[in-house]
Enzyme design. Structure first.
Site, PDB file in Angstrom:
ATOM      1  N   THR A  72       0.828  -1.205   0.000  1.00  0.00           N
ATOM      2  CA  THR A  72       0.000   0.000   0.000  1.00  0.00           C
ATOM      3  C   THR A  72       0.863   1.256   0.000  1.00  0.00           C
ATOM      4  O   THR A  72       0.592   2.211  -0.732  1.00  0.00           O
ATOM      5  CB  THR A  72      -0.911   0.009   1.238  1.00  0.00           C
ATOM      6  N   TYR A  81     -13.162  -4.287  -2.093  1.00  0.00           N
ATOM      7  CA  TYR A  81     -14.306  -3.919  -2.937  1.00  0.00           C
ATOM      8  C   TYR A  81     -15.252  -5.098  -3.158  1.00  0.00           C
ATOM      9  O   TYR A  81     -16.384  -5.062  -2.697  1.00  0.00           O
ATOM     10  CB  TYR A  81     -13.875  -3.309  -4.280  1.00  0.00           C
ATOM     11  N   TYR A 109      -2.273 -10.219   5.238  1.00  0.00           N
ATOM     12  CA  TYR A 109      -2.320  -8.793   5.587  1.00  0.00           C
ATOM     13  C   TYR A 109      -3.752  -8.417   5.929  1.00  0.00           C
ATOM     14  O   TYR A 109      -4.626  -8.428   5.064  1.00  0.00           O
ATOM     15  CB  TYR A 109      -1.787  -7.968   4.419  1.00  0.00           C
ATOM     16  N   ARG A 127      -8.786  -0.196   5.389  1.00  0.00           N
ATOM     17  CA  ARG A 127      -8.703  -0.010   3.941  1.00  0.00           C
ATOM     18  C   ARG A 127      -9.617  -0.952   3.161  1.00  0.00           C
ATOM     19  O   ARG A 127     -10.104  -0.587   2.090  1.00  0.00           O
ATOM     20  CB  ARG A 127      -7.259  -0.199   3.458  1.00  0.00           C
ATOM     21  N   LYS A 163       0.438  -9.850   8.946  1.00  0.00           N
ATOM     22  CA  LYS A 163       0.625  -8.425   9.216  1.00  0.00           C
ATOM     23  C   LYS A 163      -0.687  -7.924   9.789  1.00  0.00           C
ATOM     24  O   LYS A 163      -1.700  -7.869   9.101  1.00  0.00           O
ATOM     25  CB  LYS A 163       0.998  -7.650   7.954  1.00  0.00           C
ATOM     26  N   ILE A 186       5.900  -4.168  10.219  1.00  0.00           N
ATOM     27  CA  ILE A 186       6.045  -3.754   8.824  1.00  0.00           C
ATOM     28  C   ILE A 186       5.683  -2.282   8.804  1.00  0.00           C
ATOM     29  O   ILE A 186       4.516  -1.913   8.936  1.00  0.00           O
ATOM     30  CB  ILE A 186       5.191  -4.614   7.891  1.00  0.00           C
TER      31      ILE A 186
END
Length: 295
Positions: A46, A109, A135, A140, A163, A205
């Site tokens: 990202t 989405y 992740y 997000r 993560k 991270i």
């Protein structure tokens, strides 16, 4: 299985010049990060603005990253998308290019339910033979990997880490209580490094690691060694950490990577640079911090 890395992995920003990837600046940034004790490089995540990179740019960044790192630190490729087929193609490319692992974000989405997540991640894991970092970043993607789903996925030999950018240490505790001790958790939030490490996390991270990897690694090592000064040291880093959180990532941190000479202060639409007064304020704060950094 031992962790892919311990301590600070850097979610690398992608430098641009005139809206083209600046590969020379990218190489120089990698050298800076390795010289300053980054423990791993995460490319095309990202922070690297991967949604606005072309397929050719994504592949070339990874190729250049693996070549430049030259085995000195692990390179982890961000290959997750909301298409299982595309994620498999990118993950296979990453393995063929020499990446040490891949990082897979949850589908966004089109989202999924938990059964779909298991099928999606398993299909990718079955297609490669290098380690996978899941992740989880609900802010997000508007969805989360349930702790029980993490447990199920951790049973796959290639899925070795998470993560955790949920920003909720109760979630972290729940996952840690379920998974095997060999499964690694990395924080995805710079501001919770000490607490996350104290719970048993293997590192971070990091976004701010783009500019202060060594200082963040020092905090991690201090926490692991039980040093009472580690939290005080972390507090001294908070002005820089807070500065890269004043707007959507990677808008603020790229002002600081540009200040260090790693590309121009450019982003790709729909992201825009900070207004000049805001940019100047965080650059000044960063430069004041640098004056007092221990060497």
């Amino acid at each position: 299985m031992s962790p892919i890395f311990e301590g600070i992995g850097v979610a690398m920003a992608t430098p641009f010049r005139n809206n083209e990837v600046d590969y020379d600046a990218f190489r120089n940034h990698i050298e800076y990060l390795i010289d300053n004790n980054a423990q791993s490089l995460i490319i095309n995540g990202t922070t690297g603005e991967s949604p606005t990179l072309s397929a050719e740019e994504i592949k070339e960044l990874l190729r250049v990253g693996v070549e430049t790192a030259g085995g000195r630190v692990p390179v982890i490729a961000g290959t997750g998308t909301n298409s299982t087929r595309q994620s498999i193609e990118l993950s296979v490319f990453a393995e063929e290019t020499g990446a040490d692992g891949v990082m897979l974000i949850t589908p966004y989405y089109n989202k999924s339910n938990q059964r779909g997540l298991i099928a999606h991640f398993t299909a990718i894991a079955d297609s490669i033979n290098i380690p996978i970092v899941l992740y989880n970043v609900p802010s997000r993607t508007n969805m989360s990997i349930d702790p029980e789903t993490v447990l199920e996925l951790s049973r796959h030999k290639n899925i070795v880490a998470l993560k955790d950018a949920a920003g909720d240490l109760n979630y972290t505790i729940n996952v840690l209580n379920l998974v095997d001790s060999e499964f690694s958790l990395y924080s995805g939030n710079d501001d919770n490094l000490p607490d996350f490490t104290a719970l048993g996390g293997k590192g971070l991270i990091s976004v701010v690691g783009n500019v202060i990897p060594g200082e963040m690694q020092e905090v991690y090592e201090g926490m692991k060694n039980g040093e009472s000064s580690a939290r005080q040291r972390f507090s001294s880093l908070m002005p820089v950490i807070s500065s890269v959180q004043i707007d959507v990532n990677p808008i603020p941190v790229k002002a600081l990577t540009a200040e260090l000479g790693f590309g121009e202060y450019e982003l790709r639409l729909p992201l825009l640079p900070l207004e000049e007064d805001a940019r100047q304020s965080i650059v000044e704060a960063f430069n004041e911090f640098r004056k007092g950094v221990r060497v």
